[in-house]
Enzyme design. Structure first.
Site, PDB file in Angstrom:
ATOM      1  N   SER A 153      62.868 -35.654  -7.482  1.00  0.00           N
ATOM      2  CA  SER A 153      63.392 -36.294  -6.267  1.00  0.00           C
ATOM      3  C   SER A 153      64.440 -37.316  -6.662  1.00  0.00           C
ATOM      4  O   SER A 153      64.351 -37.934  -7.736  1.00  0.00           O
ATOM      5  CB  SER A 153      62.263 -37.000  -5.502  1.00  0.00           C
ATOM      6  OG  SER A 153      62.785 -37.795  -4.448  1.00  0.00           O
ATOM      7  N   TYR A 167      54.831 -42.441  -5.613  1.00  0.00           N
ATOM      8  CA  TYR A 167      55.699 -41.261  -5.529  1.00  0.00           C
ATOM      9  C   TYR A 167      56.940 -41.435  -6.394  1.00  0.00           C
ATOM     10  O   TYR A 167      57.287 -40.558  -7.190  1.00  0.00           O
ATOM     11  CB  TYR A 167      56.096 -41.021  -4.077  1.00  0.00           C
ATOM     12  CG  TYR A 167      57.032 -39.842  -3.877  1.00  0.00           C
ATOM     13  CD1 TYR A 167      56.536 -38.547  -3.869  1.00  0.00           C
ATOM     14  CD2 TYR A 167      58.401 -40.028  -3.698  1.00  0.00           C
ATOM     15  CE1 TYR A 167      57.381 -37.462  -3.694  1.00  0.00           C
ATOM     16  CE2 TYR A 167      59.248 -38.954  -3.517  1.00  0.00           C
ATOM     17  CZ  TYR A 167      58.737 -37.671  -3.516  1.00  0.00           C
ATOM     18  OH  TYR A 167      59.578 -36.601  -3.346  1.00  0.00           O
TER      19      TYR A 167
END
Length: 263
Positions: A153, A167
């Site tokens: 990401s 995350y």
């Protein structure tokens, strides 16, 4: 140089975790549409089975459902055992896409969030990769290595505005773990790369896009969120002959979000 052959993934055997929805589904659609044999895995068997049926209707490739909750190591082992039975000649591409997110203010951010997110987003990527290496080696050659693609990401590269501590840390870990894997697996004719998506219309991003899509789009130089072909195209490139000499890199598929001016 035939461009159709250079970017072809026809008849390649591809495994995609989290392949029944979101970015995983976008990637699966792209491979099936280009003639690959795709195994998708996700926790919910009914959803996984239905997606496989729908993708098989679209063709011309093939999609098969192999449900598994890869948060559990025993489920990972069962998944690999099933793959070995179905593909005794090995697999060409492993795409580690399954993941989870957790956002919460730092004052209340729970310790359990780190356990859940780091386990699924990092540890199980390593576990599945580790167990799939023999299957990948069966298909790998000097000129056409097997491929591992880890879906990271841009939040593992930049500082996100939302409080997604576990995350963001997990995706940064995936990016670097992939580089370490690439350094050791290259001699075994296996490439390892990351694709780092920006904002895409997925379940994980759904609520955020619903509230803040206009703000998010204003921060993207290309002026839009990602589309299925954007992330599928990056994975197809890395899986084709065109990407055979690329390893240990991270490709941001973000419309330029990482390089947007903040002035």
């Amino acid at each position: 140089m035939d461009i159709n052959k250079l970017f072809s993934v026809k008849d390649k055997v591809v495994v995609i975790t989290g392949g029944s929805r979101g970015i995983g589904l976008m990637i699966a659609q792209g491979f099936v549409a280009n003639g690959a044999k795709v195994y998708i895995s996700s926790r919910k068997a009914s959803v996984c089975d239905e997606v496989a049926r729908e993708l098989n209707k679209q063709g011309p490739g093939q999609c098969l459902s192999l449900p598994a909750d890869i948060q559990e190591i025993e489920q990972v082992k069962k998944l690999v055992s099933a793959l070995n039975e179905k593909e005794p000649k090995g697999i060409d591409v492993l795409i580690n896409n399954a993941g989870a997110n957790w956002g919460e203010p730092i004052e209340t951010y729970p310790d359990s969030a780190f356990d859940k997110i780091l386990n699924l987003n990092v540890r199980r990527i390593f576990s599945l990769t580790q167990l799939c290496i023999p299957m990948l080696e069966k298909k790998s050659t000097f000129q056409d290595p097997s491929r591992i693609i880890n879906i990271g990401s841009i939040d593992g590269i930049r500082i996100p505005s939302l409080e997604t501590y576990a995350y963001s840390a997990s995706k940064a870990a995936v990016h670097h773990m992939s580089r370490v894997l690439a350094s050791h697996l290259g001699k075994r004719h296996i490439t390892v790369n990351n694709v780092a998506p920006g904002p895409f219309p997925s379940k994980m991003m759904g609520a955020t896009l619903e509230k803040f899509e206009d703000v998010i789009v204003r921060g993207i130089p290309l002026g839009r969120v990602g589309q299925p072909g954007d992330v599928a195209g990056a994975c197809i490139y890395l899986s084709s002959k065109a990407g055979a000499y690329v390893s240990g890199t991270t490709i941001a598929v973000d419309g330029g979000a990482l390089v947007a001016s903040k002035l």
